[in-house]
Design a protein around this motif. Structure first.
Motif, PDB file in Angstrom:
ATOM      1  N   LEU A   1       0.832  -1.213   0.000  1.00  0.00           N
ATOM      2  CA  LEU A   1       0.000   0.000   0.000  1.00  0.00           C
ATOM      3  C   LEU A   1       0.864   1.259   0.000  1.00  0.00           C
ATOM      4  N   HIS A   2       1.990   1.216   0.698  1.00  0.00           N
ATOM      5  CA  HIS A   2       2.876   2.388   0.731  1.00  0.00           C
ATOM      6  C   HIS A   2       3.521   2.648  -0.628  1.00  0.00           C
ATOM      7  N   ARG A   3       3.717   1.579  -1.361  1.00  0.00           N
ATOM      8  CA  ARG A   3       4.394   1.758  -2.650  1.00  0.00           C
ATOM      9  C   ARG A   3       3.544   2.603  -3.598  1.00  0.00           C
ATOM     10  N   HIS A   4       2.242   2.442  -3.524  1.00  0.00           N
ATOM     11  CA  HIS A   4       1.340   3.190  -4.403  1.00  0.00           C
ATOM     12  C   HIS A   4       0.281   3.873  -3.551  1.00  0.00           C
ATOM     13  N   PRO A   5       0.582   5.022  -2.953  1.00  0.00           N
ATOM     14  CA  PRO A   5      -0.416   5.664  -2.083  1.00  0.00           C
ATOM     15  C   PRO A   5      -1.721   6.008  -2.819  1.00  0.00           C
ATOM     16  N   ASP A   6      -1.675   6.064  -4.154  1.00  0.00           N
ATOM     17  CA  ASP A   6      -2.895   6.373  -4.909  1.00  0.00           C
ATOM     18  C   ASP A   6      -3.670   5.107  -5.298  1.00  0.00           C
ATOM     19  N   ARG A   7      -3.271   3.973  -4.735  1.00  0.00           N
ATOM     20  CA  ARG A   7      -3.978   2.719  -5.044  1.00  0.00           C
ATOM     21  C   ARG A   7      -4.517   2.111  -3.751  1.00  0.00           C
ATOM     22  N   PRO A   8      -5.752   2.359  -3.426  1.00  0.00           N
ATOM     23  CA  PRO A   8      -6.273   1.858  -2.136  1.00  0.00           C
ATOM     24  C   PRO A   8      -6.835   0.440  -2.191  1.00  0.00           C
ATOM     25  N   ILE A   9      -7.048  -0.101  -3.399  1.00  0.00           N
ATOM     26  CA  ILE A   9      -7.799  -1.371  -3.482  1.00  0.00           C
ATOM     27  C   ILE A   9      -6.891  -2.575  -3.197  1.00  0.00           C
ATOM     28  N   MET A  10      -7.432  -3.474  -2.379  1.00  0.00           N
ATOM     29  CA  MET A  10      -6.716  -4.706  -2.027  1.00  0.00           C
ATOM     30  C   MET A  10      -7.532  -5.899  -2.529  1.00  0.00           C
TER      31      MET A  10
ATOM     32  N   ARG B   1      -5.670   1.251  -9.673  1.00  0.00           N
ATOM     33  CA  ARG B   1      -6.142   1.537  -8.305  1.00  0.00           C
ATOM     34  C   ARG B   1      -5.905   0.342  -7.368  1.00  0.00           C
ATOM     35  N   ILE B   2      -5.413  -0.779  -7.922  1.00  0.00           N
ATOM     36  CA  ILE B   2      -5.237  -1.985  -7.085  1.00  0.00           C
ATOM     37  C   ILE B   2      -3.769  -2.087  -6.673  1.00  0.00           C
ATOM     38  N   ALA B   3      -3.533  -2.091  -5.355  1.00  0.00           N
ATOM     39  CA  ALA B   3      -2.152  -2.132  -4.850  1.00  0.00           C
ATOM     40  C   ALA B   3      -1.622  -3.542  -4.741  1.00  0.00           C
ATOM     41  N   LEU B   4      -2.480  -4.483  -4.388  1.00  0.00           N
ATOM     42  CA  LEU B   4      -1.975  -5.817  -4.047  1.00  0.00           C
ATOM     43  C   LEU B   4      -3.019  -6.895  -4.288  1.00  0.00           C
ATOM     44  N   LEU B   5      -2.522  -8.099  -4.432  1.00  0.00           N
ATOM     45  CA  LEU B   5      -3.374  -9.291  -4.404  1.00  0.00           C
ATOM     46  C   LEU B   5      -2.755 -10.236  -3.381  1.00  0.00           C
ATOM     47  N   ILE B   6      -3.534 -10.630  -2.408  1.00  0.00           N
ATOM     48  CA  ILE B   6      -3.029 -11.599  -1.416  1.00  0.00           C
ATOM     49  C   ILE B   6      -3.783 -12.912  -1.548  1.00  0.00           C
ATOM     50  N   THR B   7      -3.032 -14.003  -1.526  1.00  0.00           N
ATOM     51  CA  THR B   7      -3.645 -15.331  -1.597  1.00  0.00           C
ATOM     52  C   THR B   7      -2.853 -16.298  -0.742  1.00  0.00           C
ATOM     53  N   GLU B   8      -3.428 -17.469  -0.541  1.00  0.00           N
ATOM     54  CA  GLU B   8      -2.734 -18.577   0.124  1.00  0.00           C
ATOM     55  C   GLU B   8      -2.480 -19.641  -0.943  1.00  0.00           C
ATOM     56  N   PRO B   9      -1.437 -20.443  -0.774  1.00  0.00           N
ATOM     57  CA  PRO B   9      -1.225 -21.522  -1.755  1.00  0.00           C
ATOM     58  C   PRO B   9      -2.444 -22.429  -1.838  1.00  0.00           C
TER      59      PRO B   9
ATOM     60  N   ASP C   1      11.226  -1.626   1.227  1.00  0.00           N
ATOM     61  CA  ASP C   1      11.840  -0.333   1.576  1.00  0.00           C
ATOM     62  C   ASP C   1      10.850   0.836   1.583  1.00  0.00           C
ATOM     63  N   THR C   2       9.586   0.571   1.267  1.00  0.00           N
ATOM     64  CA  THR C   2       8.617   1.673   1.362  1.00  0.00           C
ATOM     65  C   THR C   2       8.308   2.004   2.826  1.00  0.00           C
ATOM     66  N   LEU C   3       8.631   1.084   3.726  1.00  0.00           N
ATOM     67  CA  LEU C   3       8.351   1.323   5.154  1.00  0.00           C
ATOM     68  C   LEU C   3       9.594   1.940   5.797  1.00  0.00           C
ATOM     69  N   ASP C   4       9.415   3.127   6.358  1.00  0.00           N
ATOM     70  CA  ASP C   4      10.540   3.896   6.904  1.00  0.00           C
ATOM     71  C   ASP C   4      10.801   3.493   8.357  1.00  0.00           C
ATOM     72  N   TYR C   5      11.857   4.057   8.939  1.00  0.00           N
ATOM     73  CA  TYR C   5      12.197   3.780  10.336  1.00  0.00           C
ATOM     74  C   TYR C   5      10.951   3.756  11.219  1.00  0.00           C
ATOM     75  N   GLY C   6      10.782   2.685  11.952  1.00  0.00           N
ATOM     76  CA  GLY C   6       9.705   2.597  12.959  1.00  0.00           C
ATOM     77  C   GLY C   6       8.353   2.188  12.406  1.00  0.00           C
ATOM     78  N   GLU C   7       8.174   2.234  11.100  1.00  0.00           N
ATOM     79  CA  GLU C   7       6.834   1.946  10.569  1.00  0.00           C
ATOM     80  C   GLU C   7       6.469   0.464  10.645  1.00  0.00           C
ATOM     81  N   ALA C   8       7.465  -0.394  10.808  1.00  0.00           N
ATOM     82  CA  ALA C   8       7.149  -1.823  10.935  1.00  0.00           C
ATOM     83  C   ALA C   8       7.831  -2.421  12.170  1.00  0.00           C
ATOM     84  N   SER C   9       8.187  -1.579  13.131  1.00  0.00           N
ATOM     85  CA  SER C   9       8.865  -2.105  14.327  1.00  0.00           C
ATOM     86  C   SER C   9       7.831  -2.468  15.388  1.00  0.00           C
TER      87      SER C   9
END
Ligand SMILES: Cc1ncc(COP(=O)(O)O)c(C=O)c1O
Length: 427
Positions: A134-143, A200-208, A288-296
């Motif tokens: 989502l951080h990589r494309h702030p203009d793409r909210p769809i998951m 507008r689509i940032a990501l697709l998440i799936t399970e095997p 690397d789209t997540l800066d210091y502290g954003e994923a700590s």
């Protein structure tokens, strides 16, 4: 809501602990399992109840102990890596964290595995993977997410779990179940989604495979299609391997079994052979789209968890665990098919590697199967999780289970399930 304290005949010590648990432990912490086994020790694929009965473990403690319980070499290596480690978190570095990260990245064996983030649970790993996309494309909210999946109970992981979402930006796409449609059906659905939300689509998440939904394992072309669609539309392809990582499907990672190369792979459960660790590994431009502290957070990349990751990787590398899983897989499949043929209430067998689902005719019969397996015969039984999706028994023994142990478990099940009444619908 299920009420009442579970008690079993002839289990004074176990019953005492179950009663004390009911007094002090919130029951929301467990999923309902009619046996509520109380375990005092474990070795390999065997659990001993506090009252001294032996159980063969078909759960691997919810798929966390892929190497089995108290694996001597794993425990020795783990202790060695842990010696003198500080108890710390994200405010300093230790060499073990970097060794674990480098080795984990290397273990994926794909060019896209460039960087990693750690987490303390699978759902946090999923959350971090989704944040990165989502951080990589702030203009793409769809998951986009595959319908019927399980990614966790918290935050974004919960939003993309199941069939409906409280998050208005989540869109579900179909995942092949038993009544599978031709490939064109899924192609059309994906293209319609891309047309509805251009750029507008940032990501697709799936399970095997859909584990919690009741073990639905798709054809290879399905994941390949998802990967092609993601690449064509610059959408991050996130593969949730929290459950399948480290050998379950007969390859080190399930993405290898399905012939895809995800942009981000999320791991947990067996990653540290039962120590609480999870991770996201993948493309550096996403991580690397997540800066210091954003994923700590306090326990992510905990040095002891990283020590367990290194110890587990040592065993996988030195002891041919994946090959062992591959060798046992057809034996497990054949044994489960025998059970299906023997008992009319076993209505389907689905799986791969050493992760299977046994579908039972209905929920009450499935509960009874778990209970009778636990009761077993001659002081021995078989341990299952409570049924998934109401009526599917998860079969996921440690990857190191021996042929003799598997045969013994199946023989016990043939005896135990003879006591299960066949429901009218299955007669
Ligand atoms: C595929 C998958 N993703 C995510 C999770 C969530 O992991 P955790 O319970 O560690 O948060 C699970 C847990 O069962 C899982 O099976």
């Amino acid at each position: 809501m299920t009420t009442g304290v579970i008690q079993h005949n002839g289990e004074p010590k176990g019953n005492n602990i179950r009663k004390r648990a009911a007094n002090v432990l919130g029951r929301g912490l467990s999923t309902y399992t009619p046996t509520q086994a109380v375990i005092s020790k474990a070795q390999g694929s065997t659990l001993w109840t506090v009252d001294g009965r032996e159980l063969i473990d078909m759960s691997s403690g919810v798929l966390v102990s892929n190497l089995g319980h108290n694996h001597a070499k794993f425990e020795a290596k783990y202790a060695e890596y842990c010696a003198e480690l500080p108890r710390t978190s994200y405010n300093m570095l230790t060499a073990i964290q970097i060794e674990a990260t480098e080795r984990l990245i290397h273990s994926l064996g794909i060019g896209k595995a460039e960087k990693a983030l750690w987490a303390a649970s699978g759902s946090e790993g999923v959350q971090k993977a989704m944040w990165a996309a989502l951080h990589r494309h702030p203009d793409r909210p769809i998951m986009a997410a595959t319908r019927g999946g399980f990614h966790g109970k918290k935050g974004l992981a919960a939003d993309v779990t199941g069939e409906t979402s409280p998050n208005p930006n989540v869109r579900f796409i179909s995942f092949p179940l038993d009544d599978d449609q031709p490939k064109e059906f899924y192609e059309r659905e994906l293209e319609a989604l891309a047309e509805e939300f251009p750029n507008r689509i940032a990501l697709l998440i799936t399970e095997p495979y859909l584990g919690a939904k009741g073990s639905f394992h798709p054809p290879k072309w399905y994941h390949q299609l998802l990967q092609e669609w993601c690449a064509a539309h610059d959408i991050a392809f996130i593969f949730d391997e929290v459950q399948s990582c480290h050998g379950r499907t007969g390859e080190m990672y399930a993405f290898q079994s399905y012939g895809v190369e995800p942009d981000l792979v999320v791991m947990g459960k067996g990653l540290a052979n039962g120590e609480p660790a999870a991770a996201v590994v993948g493309r550096a431009d996403l991580i690397d789209t997540l800066d210091y502290g954003e994923a700590s957070d306090t326990f992510s990349a905990n040095p002891r968890a990283c020590a367990a990751v290194c110890a587990a990787l040592d065993i996988f590398e030195e002891d041919g665990v994946v090959a062992q899983c591959q060798a046992m897989a057809p034996k497990l499949a054949a044994a489960l098919e025998d059970l299906r043929d023997a008992f009319p209430f076993v209505t389907a067998v689905r799986g791969e590697g050493l992760v299977y689902g046994l579908e039972i005719a209905d929920g009450p019969t499935a509960q009874r199967c778990v209970l009778e397996a636990y009761r077993g015969a001659g002081g021995k039984g078989v341990h299952f999780l409570g049924p998934l999706a109401q009526k599917v028994l998860r079969v996921s023994p440690p990857l190191v289970i021996t042929e003799a142990e598997l045969e013994e478990a199946v023989a016990l099940l043939h005896d135990a399930w003879a006591r299960v009444e066949v429901p009218a619908a299955a007669r």
